[in-house]
Scaffold this active site. Structure first.
Site, mmCIF file in Angstrom:
data_model
loop_
_atom_site.group_PDB
_atom_site.id
_atom_site.type_symbol
_atom_site.label_atom_id
_atom_site.label_comp_id
_atom_site.label_asym_id
_atom_site.label_seq_id
_atom_site.Cartn_x
_atom_site.Cartn_y
_atom_site.Cartn_z
ATOM 1 N N TYR A 71 -9.794 -4.913 2.837
ATOM 2 C CA TYR A 71 -9.102 -3.690 3.256
ATOM 3 C C TYR A 71 -9.257 -2.657 2.139
ATOM 4 C CZ TYR A 71 -5.086 -1.188 5.440
ATOM 5 O OH TYR A 71 -4.255 -0.296 6.066
ATOM 6 N N ARG A 119 9.707 5.573 -3.398
ATOM 7 C CA ARG A 119 10.099 6.466 -4.501
ATOM 8 C C ARG A 119 11.542 6.888 -4.376
ATOM 9 N NH1 ARG A 119 5.598 9.760 -2.713
ATOM 10 N NH2 ARG A 119 3.709 8.913 -3.667
ATOM 11 N N GLU A 131 -3.961 6.917 18.551
ATOM 12 C CA GLU A 131 -4.642 5.741 18.019
ATOM 13 C C GLU A 131 -3.986 4.466 18.553
ATOM 14 O OE1 GLU A 131 -5.452 6.110 13.826
ATOM 15 O OE2 GLU A 131 -5.442 3.948 13.564
ATOM 16 N N ARG A 137 -0.188 5.993 16.163
ATOM 17 C CA ARG A 137 0.012 7.321 15.577
ATOM 18 C C ARG A 137 -0.788 8.368 16.328
ATOM 19 N NH1 ARG A 137 -2.911 5.839 9.729
ATOM 20 N NH2 ARG A 137 -4.843 5.077 10.598
ATOM 21 N N ARG A 182 -9.024 -6.195 13.213
ATOM 22 C CA ARG A 182 -8.350 -5.349 14.185
ATOM 23 C C ARG A 182 -9.305 -4.226 14.546
ATOM 24 N NH1 ARG A 182 -4.601 -7.038 17.180
ATOM 25 N NH2 ARG A 182 -3.418 -5.079 17.278
ATOM 26 N N ARG A 238 0.829 -1.206 0.000
ATOM 27 C CA ARG A 238 0.000 0.000 0.000
ATOM 28 C C ARG A 238 0.865 1.258 0.000
ATOM 29 N NH1 ARG A 238 -5.186 0.068 1.818
ATOM 30 N NH2 ARG A 238 -4.848 1.935 3.058
HETATM 31 N N1 UDP Z 1 3.274 0.917 7.852
HETATM 32 C C1 UDP Z 1 4.470 0.860 8.518
HETATM 33 N N2 UDP Z 1 4.977 1.984 9.077
HETATM 34 C C2 UDP Z 1 4.362 3.179 8.995
HETATM 35 C C3 UDP Z 1 3.125 3.246 8.301
HETATM 36 C C4 UDP Z 1 2.601 2.096 7.749
HETATM 37 O O1 UDP Z 1 5.058 -0.201 8.629
HETATM 38 O O2 UDP Z 1 4.870 4.160 9.547
HETATM 39 C C5 UDP Z 1 2.717 -0.328 7.290
HETATM 40 C C6 UDP Z 1 1.786 -1.018 8.271
HETATM 41 O O3 UDP Z 1 1.955 -2.409 8.112
HETATM 42 C C7 UDP Z 1 0.422 -0.611 7.777
HETATM 43 C C8 UDP Z 1 0.647 -0.578 6.276
HETATM 44 O O4 UDP Z 1 1.966 -0.065 6.133
HETATM 45 O O5 UDP Z 1 -0.560 -1.540 8.132
HETATM 46 C C9 UDP Z 1 -0.340 0.261 5.509
HETATM 47 O O6 UDP Z 1 -0.306 1.580 5.998
HETATM 48 P P1 UDP Z 1 -1.460 2.637 5.677
HETATM 49 O O7 UDP Z 1 -0.932 3.980 6.017
HETATM 50 O O8 UDP Z 1 -1.944 2.385 4.305
HETATM 51 O O9 UDP Z 1 -2.547 2.178 6.757
HETATM 52 P P2 UDP Z 1 -3.949 2.839 7.170
HETATM 53 O O10 UDP Z 1 -3.819 4.323 7.022
HETATM 54 O O11 UDP Z 1 -4.978 2.209 6.267
HETATM 55 O O12 UDP Z 1 -4.090 2.412 8.578
#
Ligand code: UDP
Length: 373
Positions: free
Chosen positions: A354, A176, A306, A280, A249, A172
């Site tokens: 998801y 870059r 969170e 976060r 979750r 996801r």
């Molecule tokens: N992820 C990570 N570190 C970060 C942010 C995201 O390892 O700082 C990983 C983590 O496994 C997460 C996945 O990337 O479940 C997808 O992140 P995304 O930001 O897409 O999650 P959402 O905003 O949907 O919770």
């Protein structure tokens, strides 16, 4: 004759978009939700002139022009672009993974140097074909970034070892070799000015909505009201968990209003070390410009920490755990669903997926096209 063509269970994005499409096609809909508000998990409420994302941060992003045009009929979007920051033991890194991240991590200055570092670490880890999230992450960005920015965060978020998680989750996030920290690779991006709740309210304009009612508790009564049901709740709950519960979750938020202009200088800061219990902190005013309608700085700020937890009966399900075991169980429920000709299962919980918001909107538009043409 039943009084409605469609009973729509769930007033979230899937339900609201389907209802809007059906109404436009001249159908009569009743939308119900067990919560006391519409908009599902994209629900926002206003506090101190700030739109608070009650169920976690939602940034609309899409490459699909049809979807973008569609949502813009119901809201004007701001030009918010997400650039996330990761705090690892007091050190700040840029997310998603880009040249700022590589420079901070390794001191590299050019894309070639960054690429060489990633290749070196991937080789040292001996990964040729990744099979799980850990291997996928190391092969994309190397061991250092995996250890500092991915491992702890992912294990907190999912409550599982990275080795036991599907690799698509980490895909996801873009990687870059440019100094571009825009979180999403999307042509269109933004947040509805006035909040998501207003947007969904506009979608549901002129459609009957009942809140605080539980469909599954009075299923027969509700089923008698409409020719067809659109069900957007958890698919396993619909079938009485008869094959066992799917794993989700859940997320808990600790919300605080602070007498401060600016708490963290960014909408989202991820805490990537395992020891800090939350994943976060969201500072909601930075999803907008931090000003009121007259253009004055908002004097207060709302933050939410969170926390991620395993879902148990009675909790709100947020993220489906799409590992192999759960996918197999979901396939069994899908087979049951296929035997319910008068029910369409949709959305993140109805399809155990998801989903991003744009994908949900697209899926609901497509379901509408199939059903209503
Ligand atoms: N992820 C990570 N570190 C970060 C942010 C995201 O390892 O700082 C990983 C983590 O496994 C997460 C996945 O990337 O479940 C997808 O992140 P995304 O930001 O897409 O999650 P959402 O905003 O949907 O919770």
């Amino acid at each position: 004759m039943k009084p409605y063509d469609y009973l729509i269970v769930g007033a979230g994005l899937f339900g609201a978009v389907f209802a809007e499409r059906a109404k436009s096609a001249g159908k009569k809909c009743l939308v119900i939700d067990r919560r006391d508000h519409i908009a599902g998990n994209v629900y926002t409420y206003e506090h101190e002139d700030i739109h608070v994302h009650m169920y976690g941060p939602h940034i609309f992003h899409t490459n699909d022009t049809e979807v973008w045009k569609y949502v813009n009929r119901f809201a004007k979007f701001n030009n918010f672009k997400l650039g996330t920051i990761a705090n690892y033991r007091g050190e700040i890194f840029s997310l998603p993974f880009n040249m700022y991240t590589f420079n901070k991590m390794w001191g590299v200055l050019t894309p070639e140097q960054a690429q060489a570092k990633i290749v070196e670490q991937r080789k040292a880890a001996g990964i040729i074909e990744p099979h799980n999230l850990e291997e996928q992450a190391i092969s994309l960005v190397g061991t250092d970034i995996y250890e500092k920015l991915i491992k702890g965060y992912t294990e907190k978020q999912w409550g599982r070892e990275c080795k036991d998680l599907p690799l698509f989750i980490i895909k996801r996030l873009p990687v870059r070799l440019t100094y571009d920290n825009n979180y999403f690779n999307a042509l269109y991006q933004g947040i509805p000015i006035g909040g998501y709740t207003k947007m969904v309210e506009h979608m549901l304009d002129g459609i009957e909505v009942q809140l605080g009612v539980d469909y599954l508790k009075r299923k027969n009564d509700y089923d008698s009201l409409a020719g067809k049901v659109i069900y957007t709740g958890p698919i396993d709950e619909y079938f009485g968990y008869q094959m066992g519960a799917l794993e989700y979750r859940s997320v808990r938020f600790e919300v605080e209003t602070l007498n401060k202009l600016n708490y963290q200088g960014n909408a989202i800061v991820n805490y990537t070390e395992r020891e800090i219990p939350y994943t976060r902190i969201i500072e909601h005013k930075w999803f907008g410009n931090g000003k009121d309608e007259a253009g004055n700085d908002l004097q207060k700020t709302v933050i939410s920490r969170e926390y991620s937890a395993e879902w148990k009966l009675g909790d709100e399900p947020y993220y489906p755990v799409n590992d192999e075991k759960n996918q197999e169980l979901y396939a069994k429920y899908r087979a049951f669903a296929a035997r319910e000709p008068n029910v369409i299962f949709g959305g993140r919980l109805g399809e155990y997926r998801y989903y991003d918001m744009d994908q949900v909107v697209k899926a609901a538009i497509c379901a509408g096209n199939r059903e209503l043409s």
